[in-house]
Write a protein that holds these residues in place. Structure first.
Motif, PDB file in Angstrom:
ATOM      1  N   ARG A   1       1.024  -1.157  -0.129  1.00 21.70           N
ATOM      2  CA  ARG A   1       0.641  -0.078  -0.367  1.00 21.70           C
ATOM      3  C   ARG A   1       0.580   1.318  -0.051  1.00 21.70           C
ATOM      4  N   LEU A   2       0.262   2.125  -0.773  1.00 18.92           N
ATOM      5  CA  LEU A   2       1.195   3.692  -0.735  1.00 18.92           C
ATOM      6  C   LEU A   2       1.050   4.080   0.309  1.00 18.92           C
ATOM      7  N   PRO A   3       1.728   4.689   1.181  1.00 17.12           N
ATOM      8  CA  PRO A   3       1.404   5.780   2.625  1.00 17.12           C
ATOM      9  C   PRO A   3       0.154   6.741   2.092  1.00 17.12           C
TER      10      PRO A   3
ATOM     11  N   ASP B   1      -3.173   9.806  -1.511  1.00 14.27           N
ATOM     12  CA  ASP B   1      -3.663  11.644  -1.471  1.00 14.27           C
ATOM     13  C   ASP B   1      -3.907  11.756  -2.530  1.00 14.27           C
ATOM     14  N   TRP B   2      -2.245  12.098  -2.927  1.00  8.02           N
ATOM     15  CA  TRP B   2      -2.096  12.735  -3.908  1.00  8.02           C
ATOM     16  C   TRP B   2      -2.634  12.261  -5.478  1.00  8.02           C
ATOM     17  N   PHE B   3      -2.485  10.695  -5.689  1.00 11.68           N
ATOM     18  CA  PHE B   3      -2.900   9.937  -6.400  1.00 11.68           C
ATOM     19  C   PHE B   3      -4.468  10.259  -6.668  1.00 11.68           C
TER      20      PHE B   3
ATOM     21  N   ALA C   1       2.688  16.151  -2.089  1.00 12.30           N
ATOM     22  CA  ALA C   1       2.052  15.216  -1.545  1.00 12.30           C
ATOM     23  C   ALA C   1       3.101  15.524  -0.033  1.00 12.30           C
ATOM     24  N   GLY C   2       3.798  16.623  -0.025  1.00 11.74           N
ATOM     25  CA  GLY C   2       4.448  17.250   0.976  1.00 11.74           C
ATOM     26  C   GLY C   2       5.184  15.779   1.288  1.00 11.74           C
ATOM     27  N   LEU C   3       6.110  15.260   0.756  1.00 14.19           N
ATOM     28  CA  LEU C   3       6.775  14.666   1.446  1.00 14.19           C
ATOM     29  C   LEU C   3       8.308  15.209   1.440  1.00 14.19           C
TER      30      LEU C   3
END
Length: 809
Positions: free
Chosen positions: A3-5, A10-12, A91-93
């Motif tokens: 799963r994506l974090p 949320d970005w996707f 995404a603010g990563l």
């Protein structure tokens, strides 16, 4: 990780995107030590490679290097950085991304070694340089993944071998390093998987849904292609019409000179003043960057280009690719096609434009191969030892090393897994002493063994010289071209030999402009504008492609059809007339023809072995013919045939094709030939025997050639078994002269030679008489004399009748 974090998911979601199946599979297999992803162009390959990195760093932020991205192009690395920053920033990563290439400032490079970013985008050369520093262990201490983009392109050259040796070093520094290879065009996935594996670790292969077949066909033109030539000027009106009908069109060419000619002719016919640019490797970097930005901004309707735009750079909204000239290689064609409609599950649209009548046949064969998903490629041999020598010096620059440890590390890499200890020791001795004939000279005694058994540089100051000369890309001998006057803007580069042929007032094409040669100043060619005279063409080396053996086989099989409904009528009639007058070449057999023409005896060999091999075959056959008293006078070669003319007719061709005699003749011819000296210079430069740069100054082509020629002659006289001479012979046989293809041709034929003796030129042979250098006409009468020669040949061979027949409706 499946799963994506949350921030990435949320970005996707905000974009309405979902992961493609192969992207999810990449997340699921992120822990594998080695993984090869084969996915179609536009299928999100690069994001697939980075998703595990983004997910891991989003879940557990950290300082230091996590992932290396390796690109075959500096421009591609810069483009990936731009695209990668979009999801990271939106995404603010907390992830840092930087690129490191030859264009990166020295200060930034130093900072990257001390405090590397989380993701570093670089090239094989820059990575090799990074491993040469004493602090490499600190720089790469935390690296966990390496993503190799367009791995098929790297695997085809010594850059790939250099990369795998550098990755073997990283695997020692970071034993848990995971490898990911990305490509859209792999003809032999298992071979690429072996190439990118390390030691006993196996590479798993993940193949994505290939998506829809491309929409690809030949461009219909009102005028049929000429019998010879490579400019495709006849198709200019049809190409312009396609440009008008599409948003952005990439017009690919196989050579830089052809791109320049076509762009010039296209611009002259561009009455609508459509914005059209040109892009190739010999243009000034600033000019290339302007074109690239204009493409990104959507300000260009067409770009005439070469392999400089082959790979995965996503420039603008390209909706059509046109390939001018036969593609020579199906894999390259598929790669170029993929530049159009660069979206997942959207068919690419492409048109092929054969430059001459024979290329019509080759284009049809290539179209069939693309539809059959039959990619081509040459099998890789063992890793080249000149690259091995360079890597030993790189290891020494980083600090003392144990020879057994270094051998174990290098023999785990890519194509070096078959490396014997004796071969390694041979290279080590060369790096340490220069070899028997050179060991008395201090400049080549670069390594020494310490009392504790470790090897180190004899002179620590040698580290700078080693680092200045890292790389396997061989520069052509070129000179910068600038507008005349103080501070004149740069235009690009031309070959030194071409520049030497110019006199003041001569004109040539560069960047699509006709320029006038004004003189040479401080090793720079100065030019002024001159738009009113017929230009010479700058001789850009670039890459001269040879038709692949797989594509040649398809052409031979196509010849065996009873009729050719897939060919234009003019080409089908040409082949039918050849079958009527002589015969067509067949698979597993060798067709040779002999006939008189112009008071000389002509001998044609239809070997279909590629231009380099057919050129070499011409040299060897004329030598054999001289030995047999047949008085040859010259030859000309194409990808499919060699034409030899002389005083005496060949009555029995079989003795000419004795492989052992041909190989012996090749060895004698090569020993003192310029081809061998050129190959020696390339190998010796890579191996560190000859320096491209010394004291921060780059040697001119003439200086490098003089020193390499002296070295070659010295070794040939006093040490003929020197390692560099053995490497040179292997490289010449495999590369420039392509003797392996001649050997393969003779084995395939097995003595089955069809000798057809005739009383006049045959239809298939006629275009050979129009090849450059075969009809020596020049001056103001050039076009009229050439037209008369063409008419005479067409009449004699029966092709005038074909040309005048109406096309069926």
């Amino acid at each position: 990780m499946t799963r994506l974090p949350a921030p990435l998911q949320d970005w996707f979601d905000a974009r309405g995107w979902q992961l493609h199946p192969h992207q999810r599979a990449m997340l699921e297999r992120a822990a594998l030590p080695s993984l090869l992803l084969i996915a179609p162009t536009g299928g999100g390959k690069t994001l697939s490679g980075f998703l595990p990195t983004l997910a891991e760093l989003a879940a557990e932020p950290r300082d230091g290097l996590h992932t290396l991205y390796i690109s075959p192009l500096k421009a591609l690395a810069a483009d990936i950085r731009r695209n990668l920053l979009i999801p990271i920033e939106e995404a603010g990563l907390p992830i840092t991304v930087e690129d490191r290439t030859g264009d990166t400032s020295h200060a930034r490079k130093r900072r990257q070694r001390a405090a590397p970013p989380n993701i570093l985008l670089t090239t094989p050369e820059s990575l090799a340089l990074l491993t040469s520093y004493e602090d490499a262990a600190r720089t790469f201490a935390g690296v966990e993944r390496v993503v190799i983009d367009e791995i098929h392109a790297l695997a085809e050259s010594k850059r790939g071998d250099q990369l795998m040796l550098a990755l073997a070093r990283l695997q020692t520094l970071a034993p848990g390093l995971r490898r990911v290879g990305l490509s859209a065009t792999v003809e032999d996935p298992a071979a690429i998987a072996r190439f990118m594996s390390c030691g006993e670790t196996e590479t798993q292969i993940l193949q994505a849904d290939p998506g829809p077949d491309p929409d690809i066909r030949m461009l219909a033109t009102d005028t049929p292609p000429p019998w010879s030539g490579g400019g495709a000027a006849y198709a200019i009106p049809a190409v312009l019409e396609q440009v008008r009908q599409h948003r952005t069109t990439l017009i690919f060419h196989n050579t830089r000179a052809q791109a320049e000619i076509f762009f010039h002719n296209l611009w002259l016919a561009n009455e609508d003043a459509l914005p059209i640019g040109i892009h190739h490797g010999s243009l000034d970097r600033g000019q290339r960057q302007k074109v690239e930005q204009a493409m990104v901004d959507g300000r260009l309707r067409a770009i005439v280009c070469t392999g400089s735009l082959d790979l995965g750079i996503d420039w603008g909204d390209v909706d059509l690719v046109i390939q001018v000239g036969a593609p020579k290689n199906v894999k390259r064609l598929v790669q170029r096609i993929g530049r159009a409609n660069h979206r997942y599950n959207a068919p690419s649209k492409a048109l092929l434009v054969p430059a001459n009548r024979f290329e019509v046949v080759e284009c049809v064969a290539a179209l069939e191969a693309v539809k059959a998903h039959a990619l081509d490629g040459e099998p890789r041999g063992p890793g080249p030892r000149d690259v091995l020598c360079q890597h030993i010096l790189i290891a020494a620059a980083a600090g003392p090393f144990d020879a057994s440890d270094l051998y174990a590390e290098m023999s785990a890499a890519g194509s070096y897994r078959g490396l014997t200890r004796a071969e390694f020791d041979d290279c080590l001795d060369f790096c340490a002493t220069g070899g028997y004939a050179l060991r008395a000279y201090d400049q080549w005694r670069r390594l020494m063994q310490r009392p504790d058994g470790l090897w180190q540089l004899r002179d620590p100051r040698g580290t700078l010289r080693i680092r200045q000369n890292i790389g396997t890309i061989q520069d052509t001998d070129t000179l910068k071209v600038r507008w005349k006057g103080r501070g004149g803007a740069p235009l690009g580069e031309i070959e030194e030999g071409f520049a030497a042929s110019l006199t003041k007032g001569d004109t040539f094409l560069i960047g699509g402009q006709i320029v006038r040669y004004e003189g040479l100043r401080e090793l720079t060619v100065e030019v002024s504008r001159d738009a009113h005279r017929k230009p010479k063409i700058a001789t850009f080396m670039g890459t001269k492609f040879a038709t692949s053996t797989q594509l040649s086989d398809r052409i031979l099989r196509l010849f065996q059809q009873e009729t050719w409904p897939g060919l234009p009528a003019h080409t089908a009639q040409w082949l039918a007339l050849q079958r009527e007058r002589s015969r067509l070449p067949e698979p597993g057999r060798l067709l040779v023809e002999s006939f008189p023409h112009d008071g000389r005896q002509q001998f044609v060999v239809y070997g279909f072995a590629g231009r380099n091999a057919m050129q070499t075959l011409g040299l060897l056959l004329t030598k054999r013919m001289e030995e047999m008293g047949l008085a040859p006078m010259g030859f000309v070669a194409t990808d499919y045939a060699t034409l030899i003319w002389g005083l005496d007719a060949v009555t029995d061709p079989v003795p000419l094709f004795d492989v052992r005699a041909l190989e012996n003749g090749l060895g004698t011819w090569l020993a003192g030939n310029a081809v061998m000296k050129r190959t020696f210079r390339a190998c010796a430069t890579i191996a560190g025997l000859i320096e491209r740069q010394h004291g921060g100054q780059r040697k001119t082509g003439r200086q490098a050639t003089m020193s390499s020629d002296i070295l070659y002659d010295t070794l040939l006289k006093y040490d003929p078994d020197h390692l560099m001479l053995r490497i040179t012979h292997e490289e010449a046989m495999r590369g420039l002269v392509d003797f392996s293809r001649i050997r393969e041709m003779c084995a395939r034929v097995g003595g089955r030679i069809d000798h057809v003796r005739l009383d006049r030129v045959t239809p298939l042979a006629a275009p050979l008489f129009l090849e450059p250098g075969r009809v020596p006409v020049n001056g103001s009468a050039e076009e009229r004399l050439l037209e008369e020669e063409v008419t005479r040949l067409l009449t004699e061979s029966g092709l005038a009748e074909v040309t005048s027949r109406p096309e069926p409706r």
